[in-house]
Write a protein that holds these residues in place. Structure first.
Motif, PDB file in Angstrom:
ATOM      1  N   GLY A  85     -33.318   8.595  25.573  1.00  0.00           N
ATOM      2  CA  GLY A  85     -32.359   9.558  26.235  1.00  0.00           C
ATOM      3  C   GLY A  85     -30.952   9.646  25.733  1.00  0.00           C
ATOM      4  N   GLY A  86     -30.548   8.919  24.772  1.00  0.00           N
ATOM      5  CA  GLY A  86     -29.442   8.801  24.341  1.00  0.00           C
ATOM      6  C   GLY A  86     -29.030   9.289  22.869  1.00  0.00           C
ATOM      7  N   VAL A  87     -27.993   8.940  22.229  1.00  0.00           N
ATOM      8  CA  VAL A  87     -27.738   9.037  20.853  1.00  0.00           C
ATOM      9  C   VAL A  87     -26.762   8.137  20.378  1.00  0.00           C
ATOM     10  CG1 VAL A  87     -25.773  10.631  21.191  1.00  0.00           C
ATOM     11  CG2 VAL A  87     -27.082  10.987  19.147  1.00  0.00           C
ATOM     12  N   LEU A 136     -21.941   5.456  30.794  1.00  0.00           N
ATOM     13  CA  LEU A 136     -20.856   6.484  29.937  1.00  0.00           C
ATOM     14  C   LEU A 136     -21.767   7.457  29.047  1.00  0.00           C
ATOM     15  CD1 LEU A 136     -17.975   4.175  28.545  1.00  0.00           C
ATOM     16  CD2 LEU A 136     -18.215   5.253  30.712  1.00  0.00           C
ATOM     17  N   ARG A 137     -20.843   8.436  28.761  1.00  0.00           N
ATOM     18  CA  ARG A 137     -21.745   9.558  27.869  1.00  0.00           C
ATOM     19  C   ARG A 137     -22.025   8.894  26.420  1.00  0.00           C
ATOM     20  NH1 ARG A 137     -20.892  14.993  29.021  1.00  0.00           N
ATOM     21  NH2 ARG A 137     -20.033  15.052  31.147  1.00  0.00           N
ATOM     22  N   PHE A 161     -22.927  10.275  23.655  1.00  0.00           N
ATOM     23  CA  PHE A 161     -22.242  10.882  22.623  1.00  0.00           C
ATOM     24  C   PHE A 161     -21.094  10.559  22.349  1.00  0.00           C
ATOM     25  CE2 PHE A 161     -20.763  14.172  19.766  1.00  0.00           C
ATOM     26  CZ  PHE A 161     -21.941  14.645  18.913  1.00  0.00           C
ATOM     27  N   THR A 184     -19.198   7.779  23.693  1.00  0.00           N
ATOM     28  CA  THR A 184     -19.019   6.381  23.608  1.00  0.00           C
ATOM     29  C   THR A 184     -19.394   5.895  22.063  1.00  0.00           C
ATOM     30  OG1 THR A 184     -19.766   6.220  25.765  1.00  0.00           O
ATOM     31  CG2 THR A 184     -19.525   4.364  24.493  1.00  0.00           C
ATOM     32  N   GLY A 243     -36.372   7.756  29.069  1.00  0.00           N
ATOM     33  CA  GLY A 243     -36.160   8.898  28.341  1.00  0.00           C
ATOM     34  C   GLY A 243     -36.559  10.077  28.792  1.00  0.00           C
ATOM     35  N   LEU A 283     -34.145  16.071  21.567  1.00  0.00           N
ATOM     36  CA  LEU A 283     -33.044  15.601  22.189  1.00  0.00           C
ATOM     37  C   LEU A 283     -33.126  15.169  23.702  1.00  0.00           C
ATOM     38  CD1 LEU A 283     -30.754  18.371  21.222  1.00  0.00           C
ATOM     39  CD2 LEU A 283     -30.730  16.065  20.466  1.00  0.00           C
ATOM     40  N   GLY A 284     -32.583  14.200  24.395  1.00  0.00           N
ATOM     41  CA  GLY A 284     -32.801  14.252  25.849  1.00  0.00           C
ATOM     42  C   GLY A 284     -33.936  13.159  25.946  1.00  0.00           C
ATOM     43  N   GLY A 285     -34.755  12.872  25.060  1.00  0.00           N
ATOM     44  CA  GLY A 285     -35.547  11.696  24.974  1.00  0.00           C
ATOM     45  C   GLY A 285     -36.947  11.746  25.454  1.00  0.00           C
ATOM     46  N   LEU A 341     -22.709  19.972  21.970  1.00  0.00           N
ATOM     47  CA  LEU A 341     -22.283  18.813  21.334  1.00  0.00           C
ATOM     48  C   LEU A 341     -22.974  18.781  19.955  1.00  0.00           C
ATOM     49  CD1 LEU A 341     -22.396  15.559  23.550  1.00  0.00           C
ATOM     50  CD2 LEU A 341     -20.546  16.380  22.126  1.00  0.00           C
ATOM     51  N   PHE A 342     -24.292  18.995  20.069  1.00  0.00           N
ATOM     52  CA  PHE A 342     -25.120  19.204  18.702  1.00  0.00           C
ATOM     53  C   PHE A 342     -25.113  20.409  17.946  1.00  0.00           C
ATOM     54  CE2 PHE A 342     -27.233  16.101  21.471  1.00  0.00           C
ATOM     55  CZ  PHE A 342     -27.208  15.022  20.477  1.00  0.00           C
ATOM     56  N   LEU A 395     -11.685   5.296  24.337  1.00  0.00           N
ATOM     57  CA  LEU A 395     -12.652   4.681  25.402  1.00  0.00           C
ATOM     58  C   LEU A 395     -12.183   4.547  26.706  1.00  0.00           C
ATOM     59  CD1 LEU A 395     -15.557   3.304  25.231  1.00  0.00           C
ATOM     60  CD2 LEU A 395     -14.237   1.219  24.580  1.00  0.00           C
ATOM     61  N   ILE A 400     -12.507   7.847  28.648  1.00  0.00           N
ATOM     62  CA  ILE A 400     -13.751   8.074  28.951  1.00  0.00           C
ATOM     63  C   ILE A 400     -14.234   7.454  30.047  1.00  0.00           C
ATOM     64  CG2 ILE A 400     -16.186   8.284  27.915  1.00  0.00           C
ATOM     65  CD1 ILE A 400     -14.997   8.498  25.398  1.00  0.00           C
ATOM     66  N   GLN A 422     -15.363   8.899  33.705  1.00  0.00           N
ATOM     67  CA  GLN A 422     -16.724   8.618  34.098  1.00  0.00           C
ATOM     68  C   GLN A 422     -16.510   8.045  35.463  1.00  0.00           C
ATOM     69  OE1 GLN A 422     -19.619   8.950  33.485  1.00  0.00           O
ATOM     70  NE2 GLN A 422     -20.481   7.672  35.239  1.00  0.00           N
ATOM     71  N   ARG A 434     -20.876  11.562  36.785  1.00  0.00           N
ATOM     72  CA  ARG A 434     -21.768  12.969  36.604  1.00  0.00           C
ATOM     73  C   ARG A 434     -22.699  12.886  37.918  1.00  0.00           C
ATOM     74  NH1 ARG A 434     -24.214  12.426  31.084  1.00  0.00           N
ATOM     75  NH2 ARG A 434     -23.845  10.599  31.370  1.00  0.00           N
ATOM     76  N   GLN A 454     -31.293  17.385  31.440  1.00  0.00           N
ATOM     77  CA  GLN A 454     -32.103  16.627  30.197  1.00  0.00           C
ATOM     78  C   GLN A 454     -31.367  17.059  29.066  1.00  0.00           C
ATOM     79  OE1 GLN A 454     -33.958  14.640  31.184  1.00  0.00           O
ATOM     80  NE2 GLN A 454     -35.817  14.340  29.734  1.00  0.00           N
ATOM     81  N   GLY A 455     -30.791  15.837  28.230  1.00  0.00           N
ATOM     82  CA  GLY A 455     -30.330  16.388  26.998  1.00  0.00           C
ATOM     83  C   GLY A 455     -28.789  16.399  27.110  1.00  0.00           C
ATOM     84  N   ASP A 456     -28.351  16.151  28.519  1.00  0.00           N
ATOM     85  CA  ASP A 456     -26.779  16.332  28.571  1.00  0.00           C
ATOM     86  C   ASP A 456     -26.195  14.958  28.348  1.00  0.00           C
ATOM     87  OD1 ASP A 456     -24.435  16.898  29.369  1.00  0.00           O
ATOM     88  OD2 ASP A 456     -24.552  16.444  31.471  1.00  0.00           O
ATOM     89  N   ILE A 457     -26.188  14.844  26.865  1.00  0.00           N
ATOM     90  CA  ILE A 457     -25.511  13.392  26.853  1.00  0.00           C
ATOM     91  C   ILE A 457     -24.187  13.528  25.988  1.00  0.00           C
ATOM     92  CG2 ILE A 457     -27.779  12.242  26.533  1.00  0.00           C
ATOM     93  CD1 ILE A 457     -28.067  12.915  23.622  1.00  0.00           C
TER      94      ILE A 457
END
Lengths: 719, 332
Positions: free
Chosen positions: A96-98, A151-152, A154, A156, A231, A296-298, B126-127, B310, B313, B317, B322, B329-332
């Motif tokens: 679920g990350g990147v 943390l986010r 992307f 981070t 994920g 995306l999102g896992g 983002l993507f 950093l 951020i 946070q 959040r 989902q996918g909110d990364i």
């Protein structure tokens, strides 16, 4: 009603235009496999596989120089390195990350490996763990920030990308000259960079090994499942007790370590201490993983997909260079590929289940002759009002007693929708009490010689309940059909059962393609999706004995102990199956073209059989069964609530002989007390009625019946 | 359990962070003035202001997007390629107004595409913007622009004043920044567009149910920010006499995010305003200028920037955690 049947009769006699063609088309070429293939896990890989083949062919035409032997060896090494980074990225994304820092980590690993070998002259076998650990440590920092501090991902990893890259630049200023000035001569180091194993570049071998390990870990171990679960849904994973934060943290550590391993291979291959190694690698890896079909999102992804994505991206990259296109073209193409892949992921992959569930249905051609008209007094099914004044048992205390049965002590049992077996103590049958809790909706019921209650539980299989209320699974899987695409070894909708004198249990599974709540879909298909299964408690074995039957429902072993009668609901017929004796294995028709959908069959006191008709056929649906394309369009375009359903609200009870002659019927014409019937049992001069949609059990007196006859005695003799 | 100090910080919400950032800026400014010779002279201040203006203008554009709940990583690529193309067209003999019109039209088109991808295709911004950044740069270098760096034509006339001019001694870039900040600030505060932007950024689903045309709104935000980016590019190009397309690869876009986040516009959207952008710009500008005067190596500067981002951020946070219930989902 009469005119409808009349109209239908007339229509049934003539043929629809090109009906023979429709019949031929649907009998010969079934489309059910399409939906079944698409709903397989591995079907997800078809798109990236096709894209990969397309890209390979494309560059074979556009840039033939790409595929020379020397190029292929070099490409294998590059793929080895890049593939490792992609696997790391994939693991993070499944969680679920990147991880955007892979490129910088790669650069750090490369520089470290070069510095340790050239300047400090350490042996490669010592350098490798140092480099991998260092890179895993950077991954750990990512992991702690993202996993533990939430943390986010992307942003981070973006920060790590900047910071580590800056660090690499600082170190480069210090070491670059020394590295390029010194010469490191070590056979192992050279082998890592240039060697082959059985003609395969060493990097490639490393990649294959790591890919295999990762595949096993992801698909077969607890850790892999945890990553998938986190994920897929972080909150649910947390609620099931998975250490979510640790799992997420770990994915970044693995990603860092794999980037380090890739950097070690890269350093050995090129010895490049420039500043560009790893620049932009995160975008390549990200593109590779998403193009491969990891969401995306896992929660979704596999090693094979990541590998295919890596090959696609690498080929595009090298191909564009080979073709000598102007700078920028590579970024343009990769950007477009990335955009397309994400758009496909967002628009299609996430809604896949919704789309598939509609494509899955595959109706077939099925034609029944027009039924006899129950309003016509000369019809064997002629209507009457004999069920108007049934006694009601357990009114509003029951919910879905599909079947009813008596034990040898006159107690009444039935199932309910909450997953219980309910028992009413005789002789007054006033108070229901929970006899046993199974967990799924019990459908058919039968007592064996020892008084153990066997029941078919929708979605669960065959269960037995001992007289003390203890529940035990008898069986829930059978032998898988050799070439079936869907896995039909699990039972999805065990329906009704009966027990032969030797203790073998014969039961029907209505459909192998749908779960219990989706029975209307199976009705619209009207294909032989169901089967008969035999469970032998003596050796605890289960095997399928009859396949491809249209919603097999009621099962009743005949008193001869060698044959059984079974009903096929949507086919509106009853057949006899010989499981023993001279005719063993044969099936012969008993009763066909019934006016409704037959459900359970049980013995009557006079040697004949009772059959429940759960609903009467309608001319519209009968006609639709001859037009598969209409039903297919309906499934695709109309909301399920608006579909043409088989009616299961009004039915009747029919008594018929073993030869298939109808003796009498019991109707509730006014449809007040007991129109909906799925089962009936005769017991001591009364007939007890069950209905899967009812909140009651009905009881009606049979004036001509043997007042001492009971089911257990008929099966197992008087005690 | 959070430390009490953080609770206090949270309880007083955004005003506090803006105030803290401002105080840090004042302290930093004072510290540099005292300890860094050559920091506090008119020339350096003018230089500082000029240098941060472009950053500030871009941050205003990014601010609008972030308040709307998205992010735009293609903004620098867009700025660089659109202005470089415009300049090349002028160098090639096209009349200035025509070239400017083409430049504006091209950024509007890119804004539309970005907005479409985010709003209608629903790709996480983002993507999508990461991918469009690659596409913009790639397309620009592949098709439109032949050189890495495009130099300023001599016939720009009044446009050249955007970067070089002064009004009452104040450098023109600063004025451009001030004007854009004021206009966008008013837009956000007093127009339907602005209020809807906050609503949609705060809770997109709720805004949509309420009847806010969320999708066209997002497209409008991207188009607006594209226009602002074009102006920023003109200021940049005229100030330094060229547009280097390689700026796309620099860390500028992260500095912009740094300004926005540090200033106090939460990345979760719907919070903050243009004042936050101004404060953030001042702090980052001062900081960068101070590091340059201290002669800190460029690479080390990057490392320090990374660490500050950093920290920002992490603070973001903590201050704007959040919501597990609404995070997608996918909110990364």
């Amino acid at each position: 009603m009469g005119t409808h049947f009349e109209a239908d009769r007339r229509q049934s006699e003539g043929n629809l235009p090109f009906e023979w063609l429709t019949r031929l088309r649907y009998r010969r070429f079934s489309t059910q496999m399409v939906g079944e293939i698409l709903s397989k896990q591995w079907a997800d890989s078809l798109v990236p596989a096709a894209s990969m083949v397309f890209v390979i062919i494309l560059f074979m035409i556009l840039a033939p120089g790409l595929f020379t032997a020397a190029n292929l060896s070099d490409m294998g090494r590059q793929l080895g390195e890049f593939g490792l980074v992609s696997i790391g990225m994939m693991i993070v994304m499944i969680g679920g990350g990147v991880d955007l820092s892979v490129g910088s980590i790669f650069a750090l690993g490369n520089l470290t490996a070069l510095a340790l070998t050239s300047i400090y002259d350490l042996p490669p076998l010592l350098v490798l763990p140092i480099v991998v650990c260092l890179c895993a440590f950077v991954g750990l920092i990512n992991g702690i920030l993202i996993g533990y501090f939430r943390l986010r991902a992307f942003l981070t990893t973006l920060v790590t990308l900047i910071t580590v890259r800056a660090l690499v630049d600082v170190l480069l200023l210090k070491f670059a000259v020394q590295i390029s000035a010194s010469f490191y001569d070590n056979p192992i180091w050279d082998f890592v960079g240039q060697g082959d194993v059985l003609g395969i570049p060493f990097s490639m071998v490393v990649l294959i090994v790591i890919a295999a390990i990762t595949h096993v870990v992801l698909s077969r171990t607890r850790l892999g499942w945890h990553i998938m679960a986190v994920g897929g849904s972080r909150r649910s994973a947390f609620n099931t007790g998975i250490a979510v934060r640790r799992t997420i943290c770990l994915t970044y550590v693995v990603s860092g370590a794999l980037a380090g391993l890739a950097a070690f291979l890269y350093a050995a291959r090129l010895g490049n201490s420039g500043s560009y190694p790893g620049v932009g690698m995160e975008i390549f890896a990200l593109t590779a993983v998403i193009v491969g079909g990891t969401s995306l999102g896992g929660g979704r992804g596999s090693v094979a997909k990541a590998m295919m994505g890596s090959i696609i991206v690498l080929l595009i990259n090298l191909g564009v260079v080979q073709m000598g296109l102007q700078s920028g073209s590579g970024q343009l193409f990769l950007g477009l590929v990335l955009l397309t892949a994400i758009a496909v992921d967002v628009r299609f992959v996430r809604n896949k289940d919704k789309i598939l569930s509609r494509l899955y249905m595959s109706p077939t051609y099925f034609r029944l002759p027009a039924p006899s008209d129950p309003d016509d007094p000369s019809s064997p099914y002629a209507m009457n009002d004999r069920l108007r004044d049934v006694d009601l048992i357990g009114l509003s205390q029951l919910d879905g007693a599909e079947d009813v049965i008596f034990d040898a002590d006159d107690n009444l049992y039935c199932g309910d929708r909450l997953g219980n077996i309910i028992r009413f103590d005789g002789p007054d049958y006033k108070t229901p009490k929970v006899f046993a809790h199974i967990g799924g909706h019990p459908l058919g019921l039968a007592f064996d010689r020892e008084g153990v209650l066997y029941t078919c539980v929708g979605g669960m299989g065959l269960y037995r309940v001992y007289p003390d209320g203890r529940v035990e699974k008898a069986t829930d899987q059978t032998n898988r059909t050799t070439f079936s695409i869907i896995d039909d070894s699990r039972m999805r909708l065990a329906d009704d059962l009966d027990i032969a004198p030797d203790g073998r249990i014969f039961f029907s599974e209505a459909t192998v393609r749908y779960d219990m709540e989706n029975w209307p879909s199976d009705a619209l298909e009207s294909r032989g999706n169901g089967r008969l299964i035999c469970y032998d408690p003596r050796d605890n074995s289960t095997r399928t004995i009859v396949r491809k039957r249209v919603f097999p429902n009621g099962v009743c072993v005949e008193p001869n102990g060698k044959s059984l009668l079974f009903a096929e609901s949507w086919a509106c017929r009853i057949s006899r199956y010989w499981f023993d004796g001279d005719k063993a294995g044969q099936i012969e028709p008993v009763l066909e073209n019934i006016i409704g959908y037959p459900d359970n069959i049980n013995r009557a006191s006079d040697g004949n059989y009772w059959m429940a008709i759960m609903g009467v056929r309608s001319p519209a649906l009968d006609l639709a069964l001859r037009m598969p394309s209409v039903r297919r369009r309906m499934a695709l375009e109309v909301a399920p609530d608006e579909w043409l359903y088989p009616n299961i609200n009004t039915g009747c009870v029919v008594k018929f002989t073993a030869e298939g002659k109808i003796l009498e019927t019991l109707w509730d014409r006014s449809a007040e007390n007991h129109p909906m019937i799925t089962s009936m049992r005769e017991h001591k001069g009364y007939l007890y009625l069950g209905g899967i949609l009812n909140n009651r059990i009905g009881r009606v007196r049979l004036p001509d019946a043997d007042p001492d006859w009971t089911g257990p005695a008929s099966y197992w003799g008087q005690r | 359990m959070r430390p009490i100090g953080l609770n206090l910080l949270r309880s007083r919400k955004m005003g506090t962070q803006e105030m803290i950032v401002f105080l840090i800026f004042v302290a930093l400014f004072a510290g540099f003035s005292v300890f860094l010779p050559g920091f506090l002279n008119a020339n350096n201040i003018a230089l500082l202001l000029q240098a941060v203006s472009v950053l500030g203008i871009l941050s205003v554009a990014m601010g609008v997007i972030v308040i709307g709940g998205a992010i735009d990583l293609s903004i620098v690529a867009l700025m660089a390629m659109s202005v470089a193309w415009t300049l090349q067209l002028i160098n090639g003999g096209m009349p200035v107004p025509a070239a400017l019109a083409i430049g504006l039209a091209s950024v509007a088109l890119v804004g539309l595409i970005n907005g479409f991808l985010v709003a209608y295709v629903e790709i996480p911004p983002l993507f999508s913007t990461l991918a469009t950044a690659g596409c913009i740069y790639g397309f620009g270098r592949f098709v439109l622009i032949s050189q890495d760096t495009v130099y300023l034509p001599t016939n720009l006339g009044v446009i050249e004043e955007l970067g070089k001019g002064r009004v009452f001694g104040v450098p023109m870039p600063v004025i451009v920044f001030a004007v854009i900040a004021a206009v966008v600030g008013l837009l956000l505060k007093y127009t339907k567009f602005g209020r809807f932007t906050y609503a949609a950024g705060d809770n997109r689903a709720a805004a949509r149910i309420t009847g806010v045309p969320v999708r066209p709104l997002i497209v409008a935000q991207f188009v607006l920010s594209a226009f602002i980016a074009f102006i920023a590019g003109l200021v940049q190009a005229t100030a330094i006499n060229s547009m280097n397309t390689r700026i796309t690869d620099s860390l500028l876009v992260y500095e912009i995010i740094l300004v926005v986040v540090l200033g106090g516009i939460g990345l979760s959207g719907g919070k903050g305003g243009i004042r936050n952008v101004v404060v953030g710009t001042l702090l980052i500008g001062t900081f960068l200028n101070g590091m340059t005067i201290m002669d800190i190596q460029f690479t080390t500067q990057n490392a320090i920037k990374g660490l500050i981002l950093l920290t920002a951020i992490v603070i973001d946070q903590i201050v704007n955690p959040r919501d597990e219930q609404t995070s997608q989902q996918g909110d990364i």
